[in-house]
Design a protein around this motif. Structure first.
Motif, PDB file in Angstrom:
ATOM      1  N   VAL A  79      24.979 -19.212  46.799  1.00  0.00           N
ATOM      2  CA  VAL A  79      25.287 -18.209  45.793  1.00  0.00           C
ATOM      3  C   VAL A  79      24.843 -16.847  46.315  1.00  0.00           C
ATOM      4  O   VAL A  79      23.786 -16.728  46.937  1.00  0.00           O
ATOM      5  CB  VAL A  79      24.556 -18.532  44.466  1.00  0.00           C
ATOM      6  CG1 VAL A  79      24.702 -17.418  43.461  1.00  0.00           C
ATOM      7  CG2 VAL A  79      25.046 -19.850  43.892  1.00  0.00           C
ATOM      8  N   VAL A  80      25.670 -15.835  46.056  1.00  0.00           N
ATOM      9  CA  VAL A  80      25.302 -14.443  46.312  1.00  0.00           C
ATOM     10  C   VAL A  80      25.558 -13.676  45.026  1.00  0.00           C
ATOM     11  O   VAL A  80      26.650 -13.764  44.449  1.00  0.00           O
ATOM     12  CB  VAL A  80      26.142 -13.800  47.443  1.00  0.00           C
ATOM     13  CG1 VAL A  80      25.741 -12.345  47.642  1.00  0.00           C
ATOM     14  CG2 VAL A  80      26.000 -14.558  48.734  1.00  0.00           C
ATOM     15  N   ASN A  81      24.549 -12.946  44.569  1.00  0.00           N
ATOM     16  CA  ASN A  81      24.698 -12.150  43.354  1.00  0.00           C
ATOM     17  C   ASN A  81      24.485 -10.679  43.658  1.00  0.00           C
ATOM     18  O   ASN A  81      23.549 -10.312  44.375  1.00  0.00           O
ATOM     19  CB  ASN A  81      23.679 -12.592  42.297  1.00  0.00           C
ATOM     20  CG  ASN A  81      23.925 -13.989  41.805  1.00  0.00           C
ATOM     21  OD1 ASN A  81      25.060 -14.369  41.533  1.00  0.00           O
ATOM     22  ND2 ASN A  81      22.869 -14.776  41.685  1.00  0.00           N
ATOM     23  N   LEU A  82      25.350  -9.858  43.101  1.00  0.00           N
ATOM     24  CA  LEU A  82      25.182  -8.410  43.084  1.00  0.00           C
ATOM     25  C   LEU A  82      24.895  -8.060  41.628  1.00  0.00           C
ATOM     26  O   LEU A  82      25.776  -8.119  40.779  1.00  0.00           O
ATOM     27  CB  LEU A  82      26.438  -7.705  43.597  1.00  0.00           C
ATOM     28  CG  LEU A  82      26.780  -8.002  45.050  1.00  0.00           C
ATOM     29  CD1 LEU A  82      28.212  -7.608  45.364  1.00  0.00           C
ATOM     30  CD2 LEU A  82      25.801  -7.291  45.978  1.00  0.00           C
ATOM     31  N   ARG A  83      23.630  -7.754  41.359  1.00  0.00           N
ATOM     32  CA  ARG A  83      23.173  -7.541  39.984  1.00  0.00           C
ATOM     33  C   ARG A  83      22.961  -6.066  39.696  1.00  0.00           C
ATOM     34  O   ARG A  83      22.742  -5.273  40.596  1.00  0.00           O
ATOM     35  CB  ARG A  83      21.845  -8.267  39.752  1.00  0.00           C
ATOM     36  CG  ARG A  83      21.897  -9.744  39.974  1.00  0.00           C
ATOM     37  CD  ARG A  83      20.522 -10.412  39.833  1.00  0.00           C
ATOM     38  NE  ARG A  83      19.380  -9.639  40.253  1.00  0.00           N
ATOM     39  CZ  ARG A  83      18.926  -9.560  41.513  1.00  0.00           C
ATOM     40  NH1 ARG A  83      19.549 -10.192  42.479  1.00  0.00           N
ATOM     41  NH2 ARG A  83      17.850  -8.854  41.795  1.00  0.00           N
ATOM     42  N   GLN A  84      22.968  -5.753  38.422  1.00  0.00           N
ATOM     43  CA  GLN A  84      22.732  -4.394  37.941  1.00  0.00           C
ATOM     44  C   GLN A  84      23.568  -3.399  38.740  1.00  0.00           C
ATOM     45  O   GLN A  84      23.047  -2.452  39.341  1.00  0.00           O
ATOM     46  CB  GLN A  84      21.249  -4.046  37.991  1.00  0.00           C
ATOM     47  CG  GLN A  84      20.436  -4.892  37.035  1.00  0.00           C
ATOM     48  CD  GLN A  84      18.964  -4.563  37.107  1.00  0.00           C
ATOM     49  OE1 GLN A  84      18.413  -4.375  38.194  1.00  0.00           O
ATOM     50  NE2 GLN A  84      18.317  -4.524  35.961  1.00  0.00           N
ATOM     51  N   ILE A  85      24.855  -3.612  38.742  1.00  0.00           N
ATOM     52  CA  ILE A  85      25.770  -2.731  39.465  1.00  0.00           C
ATOM     53  C   ILE A  85      25.839  -1.402  38.722  1.00  0.00           C
ATOM     54  O   ILE A  85      26.144  -1.363  37.529  1.00  0.00           O
ATOM     55  CB  ILE A  85      27.165  -3.365  39.594  1.00  0.00           C
ATOM     56  CG1 ILE A  85      27.074  -4.671  40.401  1.00  0.00           C
ATOM     57  CG2 ILE A  85      28.142  -2.385  40.226  1.00  0.00           C
ATOM     58  CD1 ILE A  85      28.352  -5.480  40.428  1.00  0.00           C
ATOM     59  N   ALA A  93      23.787  -1.787  43.914  1.00  0.00           N
ATOM     60  CA  ALA A  93      23.595  -3.105  43.308  1.00  0.00           C
ATOM     61  C   ALA A  93      22.410  -3.768  43.987  1.00  0.00           C
ATOM     62  O   ALA A  93      22.071  -3.458  45.133  1.00  0.00           O
ATOM     63  CB  ALA A  93      24.843  -3.967  43.467  1.00  0.00           C
ATOM     64  N   TYR A  94      21.794  -4.688  43.257  1.00  0.00           N
ATOM     65  CA  TYR A  94      20.690  -5.478  43.786  1.00  0.00           C
ATOM     66  C   TYR A  94      21.225  -6.829  44.253  1.00  0.00           C
ATOM     67  O   TYR A  94      21.923  -7.514  43.507  1.00  0.00           O
ATOM     68  CB  TYR A  94      19.602  -5.649  42.726  1.00  0.00           C
ATOM     69  CG  TYR A  94      18.993  -4.328  42.339  1.00  0.00           C
ATOM     70  CD1 TYR A  94      17.993  -3.760  43.110  1.00  0.00           C
ATOM     71  CD2 TYR A  94      19.445  -3.635  41.216  1.00  0.00           C
ATOM     72  CE1 TYR A  94      17.448  -2.533  42.775  1.00  0.00           C
ATOM     73  CE2 TYR A  94      18.906  -2.414  40.869  1.00  0.00           C
ATOM     74  CZ  TYR A  94      17.907  -1.861  41.659  1.00  0.00           C
ATOM     75  OH  TYR A  94      17.379  -0.643  41.327  1.00  0.00           O
ATOM     76  N   LEU A  95      20.899  -7.191  45.477  1.00  0.00           N
ATOM     77  CA  LEU A  95      21.405  -8.395  46.112  1.00  0.00           C
ATOM     78  C   LEU A  95      20.416  -9.545  45.959  1.00  0.00           C
ATOM     79  O   LEU A  95      19.224  -9.390  46.215  1.00  0.00           O
ATOM     80  CB  LEU A  95      21.627  -8.112  47.607  1.00  0.00           C
ATOM     81  CG  LEU A  95      22.075  -9.264  48.497  1.00  0.00           C
ATOM     82  CD1 LEU A  95      23.524  -9.630  48.180  1.00  0.00           C
ATOM     83  CD2 LEU A  95      21.937  -8.868  49.961  1.00  0.00           C
ATOM     84  N   GLY A  96      20.921 -10.685  45.552  1.00  0.00           N
ATOM     85  CA  GLY A  96      20.143 -11.920  45.508  1.00  0.00           C
ATOM     86  C   GLY A  96      20.993 -13.039  46.084  1.00  0.00           C
ATOM     87  O   GLY A  96      22.222 -12.986  46.011  1.00  0.00           O
ATOM     88  N   TYR A  97      20.353 -14.052  46.646  1.00  0.00           N
ATOM     89  CA  TYR A  97      21.117 -15.112  47.303  1.00  0.00           C
ATOM     90  C   TYR A  97      20.253 -16.339  47.519  1.00  0.00           C
ATOM     91  O   TYR A  97      19.028 -16.262  47.541  1.00  0.00           O
ATOM     92  CB  TYR A  97      21.660 -14.634  48.657  1.00  0.00           C
ATOM     93  CG  TYR A  97      20.620 -13.954  49.516  1.00  0.00           C
ATOM     94  CD1 TYR A  97      19.794 -14.689  50.352  1.00  0.00           C
ATOM     95  CD2 TYR A  97      20.435 -12.572  49.466  1.00  0.00           C
ATOM     96  CE1 TYR A  97      18.829 -14.074  51.124  1.00  0.00           C
ATOM     97  CE2 TYR A  97      19.474 -11.949  50.237  1.00  0.00           C
ATOM     98  CZ  TYR A  97      18.666 -12.705  51.064  1.00  0.00           C
ATOM     99  OH  TYR A  97      17.702 -12.095  51.818  1.00  0.00           O
ATOM    100  N   LEU A 115      30.363 -11.347  53.783  1.00  0.00           N
ATOM    101  CA  LEU A 115      31.564 -11.242  52.945  1.00  0.00           C
ATOM    102  C   LEU A 115      31.249 -10.539  51.626  1.00  0.00           C
ATOM    103  O   LEU A 115      32.040  -9.726  51.145  1.00  0.00           O
ATOM    104  CB  LEU A 115      32.154 -12.625  52.693  1.00  0.00           C
ATOM    105  CG  LEU A 115      32.746 -13.335  53.912  1.00  0.00           C
ATOM    106  CD1 LEU A 115      33.099 -14.783  53.558  1.00  0.00           C
ATOM    107  CD2 LEU A 115      33.957 -12.596  54.442  1.00  0.00           C
ATOM    108  N   ALA A 116      30.096 -10.848  51.045  1.00  0.00           N
ATOM    109  CA  ALA A 116      29.710 -10.213  49.782  1.00  0.00           C
ATOM    110  C   ALA A 116      29.451  -8.721  49.970  1.00  0.00           C
ATOM    111  O   ALA A 116      29.814  -7.906  49.108  1.00  0.00           O
ATOM    112  CB  ALA A 116      28.471 -10.901  49.204  1.00  0.00           C
ATOM    113  N   ILE A 117      28.846  -8.345  51.093  1.00  0.00           N
ATOM    114  CA  ILE A 117      28.607  -6.922  51.366  1.00  0.00           C
ATOM    115  C   ILE A 117      29.927  -6.193  51.579  1.00  0.00           C
ATOM    116  O   ILE A 117      30.117  -5.081  51.073  1.00  0.00           O
ATOM    117  CB  ILE A 117      27.649  -6.753  52.571  1.00  0.00           C
ATOM    118  CG1 ILE A 117      26.245  -7.219  52.191  1.00  0.00           C
ATOM    119  CG2 ILE A 117      27.625  -5.305  53.045  1.00  0.00           C
ATOM    120  CD1 ILE A 117      25.277  -7.317  53.353  1.00  0.00           C
ATOM    121  N   GLU A 118      30.833  -6.817  52.303  1.00  0.00           N
ATOM    122  CA  GLU A 118      32.179  -6.222  52.472  1.00  0.00           C
ATOM    123  C   GLU A 118      32.792  -5.974  51.096  1.00  0.00           C
ATOM    124  O   GLU A 118      33.362  -4.914  50.843  1.00  0.00           O
ATOM    125  CB  GLU A 118      33.083  -7.155  53.281  1.00  0.00           C
ATOM    126  CG  GLU A 118      32.707  -7.292  54.740  1.00  0.00           C
ATOM    127  CD  GLU A 118      33.170  -6.120  55.579  1.00  0.00           C
ATOM    128  OE1 GLU A 118      34.256  -5.582  55.314  1.00  0.00           O
ATOM    129  OE2 GLU A 118      32.423  -5.745  56.507  1.00  0.00           O
TER     130      GLU A 118
END
Length: 179
Positions: A79-85, A93-97, A115-118
């Protein structure tokens, strides 16, 4: 239910996609199988209600939850999360994984986060991605270093994880420094 792959999986071992309502059972099994491996770094959903709530949260405008799937097995492995965009002047955004314990140490997480950063920079239009990592989590720190993140600081008792306030190092990457 059909899912849409995000990113170019032709040359990679993984692809990313948004979760669907049907993913909760596979996610729950991943979380339960990997619970000890993730402790004390993350606290993923460990029951049906929490997994379903996570999938619902992925529909919010300020939260981009992405599943990392093994390309040849078509199986969720992380899982990759981009939180509080945030948009406007911040564009951050804050990245979690996290990854399935059975797929750790194979470089698959790096591919999924790339891929998530792209997606963050070129689809969501963000300028900056920040990862806050506990100092003792050396594998995670090494991962963001390999991806080009820069250490920006240290935050005492920054996040409450597993019932304890934990210190974190702040790492960030901007679109200008990507690729």
């Amino acid at each position: 239910m059909a899912t849409t792959q995000l990113g170019n999986s032709a040359s990679l071992r993984v692809f990313i996609r948004k979760p669907t309502d049907d993913d909760w059972q596979e996610l729950l099994l991943l979380h339960q199988r990997s619970e000890e491996f993730h402790f004390p770094w993350v606290c993923p959903p460990l029951n049906e209600q929490e997994c379903k709530a996570y999938i619902t949260r992925c529909q919010n405008e300020d939260f981009e939850g992405l599943l990392i799937c093994h390309a040849s097995q078509n199986k969720i492995i992380g899982v990759v999360n981009l939180r509080q965009i945030f948009y406007r002047a911040f564009q951050n955004a804050y990245l979690g994984y996290y990854i399935d314990v059975d797929f750790a140490g194979q470089g698959l997480m790096s591919e999924g986060i790339r891929l998530a950063i792209e997606r963050a920079f070129y689809t969501l239009g963000l300028h900056r991605v920040e990862a806050n990592i506990q100092p003792e989590n050396k594998p995670s720190i090494n991962l963001v270093k390999r991806l080009g993140f820069t250490k920006e600081g240290f935050s005492q008792r920054y996040l409450k994880i597993n019932g304890e306030w934990r210190d974190h190092e702040r790492w960030a990457l901007t679109v200008e420094n990507w690729g």
